[in-house]
Design a protein around this motif. Structure first.
Motif, short mmCIF file in Angstrom:
data_model
loop_
_atom_site.label_atom_id
_atom_site.label_comp_id
_atom_site.label_asym_id
_atom_site.label_seq_id
_atom_site.Cartn_x
_atom_site.Cartn_y
_atom_site.Cartn_z
N THR A 73 52.43 61.56 41.51
CA THR A 73 51.34 61.38 42.47
C THR A 73 50.05 61.17 41.68
O THR A 73 49.71 61.94 40.79
N LEU A 74 49.38 60.04 41.97
CA LEU A 74 48.19 59.64 41.21
C LEU A 74 46.94 60.19 41.87
O LEU A 74 46.81 60.10 43.09
N ARG A 75 46.01 60.70 41.07
CA ARG A 75 44.74 61.19 41.63
C ARG A 75 43.71 60.06 41.63
O ARG A 75 42.55 60.26 41.27
N CYS A 76 44.14 58.88 41.96
CA CYS A 76 43.24 57.72 41.95
C CYS A 76 43.80 56.67 42.90
O CYS A 76 44.94 56.79 43.37
N ILE A 94 56.20 56.81 43.66
CA ILE A 94 54.80 56.80 43.21
C ILE A 94 53.90 56.91 44.44
O ILE A 94 53.97 56.07 45.35
N LEU A 95 53.08 57.94 44.46
CA LEU A 95 52.09 58.10 45.54
C LEU A 95 50.70 58.02 44.92
O LEU A 95 50.54 58.19 43.72
N ARG A 96 49.70 57.73 45.74
CA ARG A 96 48.34 57.62 45.21
C ARG A 96 47.36 58.13 46.27
O ARG A 96 47.76 58.58 47.35
N VAL A 97 46.08 58.01 45.95
CA VAL A 97 45.02 58.35 46.91
C VAL A 97 44.33 57.02 47.22
O VAL A 97 43.43 56.61 46.50
N PRO A 98 44.79 56.31 48.25
CA PRO A 98 44.28 54.94 48.45
C PRO A 98 42.79 54.90 48.79
O PRO A 98 42.12 53.94 48.43
N ALA A 99 42.31 55.93 49.46
CA ALA A 99 40.87 55.93 49.82
C ALA A 99 40.38 57.36 49.77
O ALA A 99 41.01 58.25 50.33
N THR A 310 44.13 64.91 49.46
CA THR A 310 45.19 63.90 49.64
C THR A 310 46.33 64.14 48.65
O THR A 310 47.50 63.98 48.99
N THR A 311 45.99 64.56 47.43
CA THR A 311 47.03 64.81 46.42
C THR A 311 47.95 65.95 46.88
O THR A 311 49.18 65.85 46.79
N VAL A 312 47.35 67.01 47.37
CA VAL A 312 48.14 68.14 47.86
C VAL A 312 48.98 67.71 49.08
O VAL A 312 50.17 68.04 49.19
N ALA A 313 48.40 66.93 49.97
CA ALA A 313 49.14 66.43 51.14
C ALA A 313 50.30 65.53 50.70
O ALA A 313 51.39 65.57 51.29
N ASN A 314 50.09 64.74 49.64
CA ASN A 314 51.17 63.90 49.11
C ASN A 314 52.33 64.75 48.61
O ASN A 314 53.51 64.45 48.88
N LEU A 315 52.01 65.82 47.89
CA LEU A 315 53.06 66.72 47.36
C LEU A 315 53.83 67.35 48.52
O LEU A 315 55.07 67.42 48.51
N THR A 316 53.09 67.80 49.54
CA THR A 316 53.72 68.47 50.69
C THR A 316 54.63 67.49 51.44
O THR A 316 55.77 67.84 51.80
N LEU A 324 56.00 58.81 53.75
CA LEU A 324 55.06 58.79 52.63
C LEU A 324 54.05 57.66 52.84
O LEU A 324 54.26 56.52 52.42
N VAL A 325 52.97 58.00 53.50
CA VAL A 325 51.99 56.96 53.88
C VAL A 325 51.23 56.41 52.67
O VAL A 325 50.67 55.33 52.73
N ASN A 326 51.23 57.18 51.57
CA ASN A 326 50.44 56.74 50.40
C ASN A 326 51.33 56.23 49.27
O ASN A 326 50.94 56.25 48.10
N GLN A 327 52.53 55.76 49.63
CA GLN A 327 53.45 55.29 48.59
C GLN A 327 53.04 53.91 48.07
O GLN A 327 52.60 53.04 48.84
N VAL A 328 53.19 53.73 46.77
CA VAL A 328 52.94 52.42 46.16
C VAL A 328 54.29 51.74 46.00
O VAL A 328 55.18 52.29 45.35
N ALA A 329 54.44 50.56 46.60
CA ALA A 329 55.73 49.86 46.54
C ALA A 329 55.83 49.06 45.25
O ALA A 329 54.82 48.65 44.66
N ALA A 330 57.06 48.82 44.81
CA ALA A 330 57.29 48.13 43.54
C ALA A 330 56.79 46.69 43.56
O ALA A 330 56.50 46.13 42.51
#
Ligand code: NAD
Length: 332
Positions: A73-76, A94-99, A310-316, A324-330
């Motif tokens: 999970t990316l903090r960016c 791979i998850l991120r913080v899109p906004a 958002t990072t904590v929500a991604n982990l949860t 996974l709404v913040n997933q980065v697709a390949a």
């Protein structure tokens, strides 16, 4: 989830711990960047939390996957530091913080424009020394100037709105037009037209194979003489060697950089007692019309709080098997 958090500074720990009070993930903080050398620290962690300068190339991802990691999970917002094909092949999510705060970055970009134009950095030192001479501090009105915004997503839109508020003409280029920008009064044009007409150019598009060195020698040649360029997006959008040539010839009148292509070995660390070996970076520092900040555009209290939440929500969400709404697709 048991998570190894890389590239952490005290402010990251503070915001993540505050955001994690209810969720109760086991966060283990490491200050080093994630590299092929430091990756051993991550052995056995099902989740990794990484930042912009962490190295997530195929060898690092292969090590992580082999040692049991399933989530990064990316903090960016940007994810150009991740080999997405390798991650997909290895089954890593791979998850991120899109906004988090597009305002933080847009406001920093506009702040750089004002500082370079009105020379706040010089005036600050001059006045502290009791020198109130204005020679060399001459600026220009932002009102009525044409600003080229390249990339009108979340941050570009915020920057455009601020600049419209100054009375600038905002000319934009994007692969997809943003209707909210059009409604606000932004005019879209081709990249060559934006480069040719703008007095100030600000970059807000992501780093992709198609945008690598988007601003190169040929692009500088298309710009007006004396133009100002601001890059708060990703360093490799600009060919720094070409920028130095344009500064030396006077074609590039002002340069504001919050990001730099080779920033990974420099930024976020204290080099004040060390030697900087990057000759391109040190040459950039010698120009009095260049202002560099060390990837701090995101750095507001509001943004740090939102990144942590958002990072904590991604982990949860990952731990609970939720969508996974913040997933980065390949294929990004
Ligand atoms: P976003 O996805 O909302 O917007 C990016 C825009 O760029 C999109 O509208 C997209 O269509 C456009 N784009 C893509 N390819 C393009 C091209 N070839 N030419 C022109 N436009 C193109 O992203 P965002 O949240 O606005 O962030 C923009 C960038 O800012 C991120 O990719 C990241 O690299 C950078 N960023 C920097 C900091 C910092 O602290 N300096 C912080 C956050 C984000």
């Amino acid at each position: 989830m048991r998570t190894a958090v890389f590239s952490t500074k005290p402010y990251d720990q503070e915001s993540l711990l505050a955001a994690n009070t209810q969720a109760g993930h086991e966060l283990v903080f490491y200050s080093p960047r994630l590299t092929p050398e430091s990756v051993k620290l991550a052995a056995g962690f099902p989740a990794i939390c990484a930042f912009v300068s962490d190295q997530l190339d195929a060898p690092v991802l292969e090590y992580l996957a082999a040692e049991g990691t399933r989530l990064i999970t990316l903090r960016c917002a940007g994810f150009n530091q991740v080999d997405l094909r390798a991650a997909a092949r290895l089954g890593l999510t791979i998850l991120r913080v899109p906004a988090y705060s597009p305002y933080a970055v847009a406001e920093h970009a506009v702040g750089m424009m004002l500082a370079l134009n009105r020379k706040f950095h010089k005036a600050y030192n001059r006045v502290r020394e009791g020198n109130f001479n204005l020679a060399g501090l001459l600026g220009f009105d932002m009102h009525g100037r044409t600003v080229g915004v390249i990339g009108t997503g979340k941050i570009g839109e915020c920057a455009a709105r601020i600049l419209l508020g100054f009375g600038c003409r905002v000319l934009a280029h994007d692969v997809v037009e943003n209707p909210a920008c059009v409604a606000a009064g932004v005019q879209y044009a081709s990249l060559p037209d934006v480069l040719a007409q703008a007095d100030i150019i600000t970059l807000h598009c992501p780093l992709l194979p198609s945008t690598y060195h988007l601003i190169n020698e040929a692009a500088f040649a298309q710009m007006k003489r004396g133009v100002m360029l601001i890059n708060t997006s990703r360093g490799a959008l600009v060919d720094a060697a070409a920028a130095i040539c344009a500064l030396k010839s006077g074609h590039l009148g002002y340069l504001g950089l919050d990001v730099y292509e080779e920033e990974g070995d420099l930024f976020f660390e204290d080099f004040s007692q060390k030697v900087i070996h990057d000759d391109i970076f040190t040459r950039l520092l010698t120009f009095n019309n260049v202002l560099i900040t060390g990837h701090q555009a995101f750095f507001t209290a509001d943004a740090l709080k939102q990144i942590a939440l958002t990072t904590v929500a991604n982990l949860t969400a990952f731990e609970r098997g939720e969508s996974l709404v913040n997933q980065v697709a390949a294929d990004k």
